[in-house]
Design a protein around this motif. Structure first.
Motif, PDB file in Angstrom:
ATOM      1  N   MET A 223       0.842  -1.203   0.000  1.00  0.00           N
ATOM      2  CA  MET A 223       0.000   0.000   0.000  1.00  0.00           C
ATOM      3  C   MET A 223       0.872   1.245   0.000  1.00  0.00           C
ATOM      4  N   LYS A 224       0.492   2.222  -0.747  1.00  0.00           N
ATOM      5  CA  LYS A 224       1.253   3.463  -0.791  1.00  0.00           C
ATOM      6  C   LYS A 224       1.060   4.223   0.521  1.00  0.00           C
ATOM      7  N   LYS A 225       2.171   4.707   1.042  1.00  0.00           N
ATOM      8  CA  LYS A 225       2.128   5.355   2.339  1.00  0.00           C
ATOM      9  C   LYS A 225       1.404   6.698   2.276  1.00  0.00           C
ATOM     10  N   ILE A 226       1.842   7.556   1.379  1.00  0.00           N
ATOM     11  CA  ILE A 226       1.188   8.847   1.187  1.00  0.00           C
ATOM     12  C   ILE A 226       1.144   9.110  -0.305  1.00  0.00           C
ATOM     13  N   ILE A 227      -0.039   9.366  -0.833  1.00  0.00           N
ATOM     14  CA  ILE A 227      -0.197   9.561  -2.268  1.00  0.00           C
ATOM     15  C   ILE A 227      -0.282  11.044  -2.605  1.00  0.00           C
ATOM     16  N   TYR A 228       0.544  11.481  -3.531  1.00  0.00           N
ATOM     17  CA  TYR A 228       0.411  12.810  -4.103  1.00  0.00           C
ATOM     18  C   TYR A 228       0.326  12.640  -5.611  1.00  0.00           C
ATOM     19  N   SER A 229      -0.187  13.626  -6.271  1.00  0.00           N
ATOM     20  CA  SER A 229      -0.411  13.531  -7.698  1.00  0.00           C
ATOM     21  C   SER A 229       0.674  14.251  -8.483  1.00  0.00           C
ATOM     22  N   MET A 230       0.422  14.428  -9.771  1.00  0.00           N
ATOM     23  CA  MET A 230       1.428  15.020 -10.649  1.00  0.00           C
ATOM     24  C   MET A 230       1.846  16.407 -10.184  1.00  0.00           C
ATOM     25  N   ALA A 231       0.896  17.159  -9.634  1.00  0.00           N
ATOM     26  CA  ALA A 231       1.218  18.510  -9.185  1.00  0.00           C
ATOM     27  C   ALA A 231       2.385  18.497  -8.223  1.00  0.00           C
ATOM     28  N   ILE A 232       2.348  17.595  -7.247  1.00  0.00           N
ATOM     29  CA  ILE A 232       3.414  17.550  -6.265  1.00  0.00           C
ATOM     30  C   ILE A 232       4.612  16.801  -6.823  1.00  0.00           C
ATOM     31  N   ALA A 233       4.374  15.872  -7.712  1.00  0.00           N
ATOM     32  CA  ALA A 233       5.507  15.169  -8.325  1.00  0.00           C
ATOM     33  C   ALA A 233       6.367  16.163  -9.091  1.00  0.00           C
ATOM     34  N   LEU A 234       5.724  17.085  -9.792  1.00  0.00           N
ATOM     35  CA  LEU A 234       6.464  18.078 -10.571  1.00  0.00           C
ATOM     36  C   LEU A 234       7.128  19.123  -9.691  1.00  0.00           C
ATOM     37  N   CYS A 235       6.452  19.487  -8.625  1.00  0.00           N
ATOM     38  CA  CYS A 235       6.933  20.638  -7.880  1.00  0.00           C
ATOM     39  C   CYS A 235       7.482  20.374  -6.502  1.00  0.00           C
ATOM     40  N   ALA A 236       7.125  19.285  -5.867  1.00  0.00           N
ATOM     41  CA  ALA A 236       7.460  19.211  -4.460  1.00  0.00           C
ATOM     42  C   ALA A 236       7.952  17.892  -3.925  1.00  0.00           C
ATOM     43  N   VAL A 237       7.839  16.811  -4.619  1.00  0.00           N
ATOM     44  CA  VAL A 237       8.292  15.540  -4.073  1.00  0.00           C
ATOM     45  C   VAL A 237       9.776  15.572  -3.779  1.00  0.00           C
ATOM     46  N   ALA A 238      10.527  16.224  -4.656  1.00  0.00           N
ATOM     47  CA  ALA A 238      11.975  16.265  -4.475  1.00  0.00           C
ATOM     48  C   ALA A 238      12.423  17.493  -3.709  1.00  0.00           C
ATOM     49  N   ILE A 239      11.547  18.031  -2.904  1.00  0.00           N
ATOM     50  CA  ILE A 239      11.887  19.227  -2.161  1.00  0.00           C
ATOM     51  C   ILE A 239      13.117  18.969  -1.312  1.00  0.00           C
ATOM     52  N   VAL A 240      14.109  19.811  -1.458  1.00  0.00           N
ATOM     53  CA  VAL A 240      15.311  19.646  -0.669  1.00  0.00           C
ATOM     54  C   VAL A 240      15.772  20.977  -0.093  1.00  0.00           C
ATOM     55  N   SER A 241      14.868  21.927  -0.028  1.00  0.00           N
ATOM     56  CA  SER A 241      15.238  23.209   0.547  1.00  0.00           C
ATOM     57  C   SER A 241      15.380  23.047   2.055  1.00  0.00           C
ATOM     58  N   CYS A 242      16.174  23.887   2.675  1.00  0.00           N
ATOM     59  CA  CYS A 242      16.448  23.678   4.092  1.00  0.00           C
ATOM     60  C   CYS A 242      15.423  24.412   4.928  1.00  0.00           C
ATOM     61  N   GLY A 243      14.363  23.743   5.267  1.00  0.00           N
ATOM     62  CA  GLY A 243      13.328  24.346   6.069  1.00  0.00           C
ATOM     63  C   GLY A 243      12.105  24.636   5.252  1.00  0.00           C
TER      64      GLY A 243
ATOM     65  N   ARG B  30       4.477  20.963   1.508  1.00  0.00           N
ATOM     66  CA  ARG B  30       5.286  20.635   0.335  1.00  0.00           C
ATOM     67  C   ARG B  30       5.041  21.631  -0.809  1.00  0.00           C
ATOM     68  N   LEU B  31       3.800  22.006  -0.973  1.00  0.00           N
ATOM     69  CA  LEU B  31       3.482  22.984  -2.025  1.00  0.00           C
ATOM     70  C   LEU B  31       4.063  24.349  -1.688  1.00  0.00           C
ATOM     71  N   ARG B  32       4.020  24.727  -0.416  1.00  0.00           N
ATOM     72  CA  ARG B  32       4.603  26.008  -0.013  1.00  0.00           C
ATOM     73  C   ARG B  32       6.104  26.015  -0.258  1.00  0.00           C
ATOM     74  N   GLN B  33       6.771  24.928   0.097  1.00  0.00           N
ATOM     75  CA  GLN B  33       8.210  24.849  -0.084  1.00  0.00           C
ATOM     76  C   GLN B  33       8.606  24.888  -1.559  1.00  0.00           C
ATOM     77  N   ALA B  34       7.680  24.436  -2.424  1.00  0.00           N
ATOM     78  CA  ALA B  34       7.968  24.431  -3.858  1.00  0.00           C
ATOM     79  C   ALA B  34       7.874  25.817  -4.479  1.00  0.00           C
ATOM     80  N   ASN B  35       7.379  26.787  -3.683  1.00  0.00           N
ATOM     81  CA  ASN B  35       7.306  28.175  -4.149  1.00  0.00           C
ATOM     82  C   ASN B  35       6.425  28.336  -5.379  1.00  0.00           C
ATOM     83  N   ILE B  36       5.343  27.566  -5.430  1.00  0.00           N
ATOM     84  CA  ILE B  36       4.416  27.638  -6.555  1.00  0.00           C
ATOM     85  C   ILE B  36       3.512  28.858  -6.390  1.00  0.00           C
ATOM     86  N   PRO B  37       3.254  29.614  -7.450  1.00  0.00           N
ATOM     87  CA  PRO B  37       2.374  30.770  -7.351  1.00  0.00           C
ATOM     88  C   PRO B  37       0.902  30.337  -7.287  1.00  0.00           C
ATOM     89  N   LEU B  38       0.465  29.936  -6.109  1.00  0.00           N
ATOM     90  CA  LEU B  38      -0.901  29.434  -5.947  1.00  0.00           C
ATOM     91  C   LEU B  38      -1.847  30.490  -5.396  1.00  0.00           C
TER      92      LEU B  38
END
Length: 354
Positions: free
Chosen positions: A1-21, A152-160
């Motif tokens: 079972m997948k632990k936490i599911i996110y969709s393409m939006a987060i895959a493109l912008c936030a799954v690989a978030i590596v900013s410090c904080g 995660r979306l906030r850290q990705a700095n997406i203009p939402l």
């Protein structure tokens, strides 16, 4: 079972978030009912579709998700500062998905008595099943899920725009969205691969031209802008083969601090050949004990791709303040800790944490 599911939006912008904080994004706005924002709506819709399609066994409280996501999107967390609420949320989600939810769903599937030969070959109907055992649990897990996603979306700095983001997410989850999942993905993909790179390129060129007019700023043949704020010992300058010990602060064009050794309270040592070109060139211009400010064009930084979904977008120019504490010559037989140099094919000049 997948632990936490996110969709393409987060895959493109936030799954690989590596900013410090979790810096507050200056691009999060409320939005207006009268001014439709297609990207915000598509990001929300994509998440709504992704969650309902990938986790049909959970009947989430979408208001709780929406409220918690909005709270996280607007939260202020300094670079390098730990978000205690996010830590707690992560523990809650891991415990639920890895234990309670897994056991319940597996138990339900077993109760269906599906022949082993058919398991995994046909979809399981979860229409009348819900892995949540109480409304309180549903609300708590939904809120935790929304907070984690919003962070995660906030850290990705997406203009939402949160109004249109929440509207797209809740309408897609209810099967009432104005666009289907394919169209949502196309809007997101076009934004991140075409619209945003072009927008950042123009803004970066304009910003660098403005920085070049500042007092004391010089420009190298490569296009790097720099200013010596404190000379230091000019007889001791690093070469590209040396290691350096520095303190630094990195900013986006809007002034957002995305990384800072000052805030972590610890200088960093690394090989000058293992970082982005703007750092390799720039640090050779200042003497030991000196301080330099660098304005780095994208071609000397993270180029057309940015830093893999973090705060640094495609074609983004950057500003760094750097203090050169020490130079360790490549000829010195001294053991020095390796720096964060290349990761996932990228050269990095700053320490990055999840």
């Amino acid at each position: 079972m997948k632990k936490i599911i996110y969709s393409m939006a987060i895959a493109l912008c936030a799954v690989a978030i590596v900013s410090c904080g979790g810096n507050t994004s200056k691009k999060i706005q409320k939005g207006s009912k009268s001014e439709y924002d297609s990207v915000s709506y598509a990001v929300g819709a994509d998440i709504g579709y992704g969650v309902t399609q990938n986790m049909p066994y959970l009947k989430f409280d979408w208001k709780a998700i929406s409220d918690a996501a909005e709270k996280a999107l607007y939260k202020e967390v300094k670079s390098g500062e730990e978000d205690q609420e996010l830590t707690k949320v992560g523990e809650t989600l891991n415990e639920f998905f890895q234990n309670a939810c897994r056991e319940r769903v597996n138990g339900y599937v077993e109760s269906l008595n599906i022949p082993d030969s058919l398991l995994g070959k046909q979809p399981i109907d979860f229409t009348d099943y819900d892995a949540f055992e109480s409304d309180e649990e549903r609300k708590n897990i939904s809120a935790a899920y929304g907070y984690d996603m919003g962070t995660r979306l906030r850290q990705a700095n997406i203009p939402l725009q949160t109004y249109w983001f929440n509207k797209g997410m809740t309408e897609a989850a209810a099967g009432e969205a104005e666009i289907d999942s394919h169209r949502a993905m196309m809007i997101i993909q076009e934004y991140f691969t075409v619209v945003l790179p072009m927008k950042n390129k123009q803004e970066s060129e304009e910003w660098l031209a403005k920085m070049e007019k500042k007092s004391g700023v010089k420009k190298t043949e490569s296009g790097l802008l720099y200013r010596i704020d404190r000379k230091g010992d000019e007889s001791i300058k690093p070469t590209a083969q040396d290691q350096v010990k520095v303190d630094y602060e990195g900013k986006l064009m809007d002034g957002t601090v995305f990384d800072s050794s000052y805030e972590r309270g610890e200088a960093i040592t690394f090989p000058l050949s293992g970082v982005i070109a703007g750092w390799t060139e720039g640090l050779q211009l200042v003497g030991k004990g000196g301080q330099i400010t660098l304005w780095i064009p994208a071609e000397l930084g993270y180029g057309v791709y940015g830093n893999g979904g973090g705060l640094i977008g495609p074609n983004a120019a950057l500003e760094f303040k750097v203090e050169l504490h020490d130079v360790i010559s490549s000829a010195t037989p001294e053991s020095v800790p390796a720096a964060p140099a290349e990761a996932d094919g990228e050269k990095r000049e700053f320490k990055q944490a999840e």
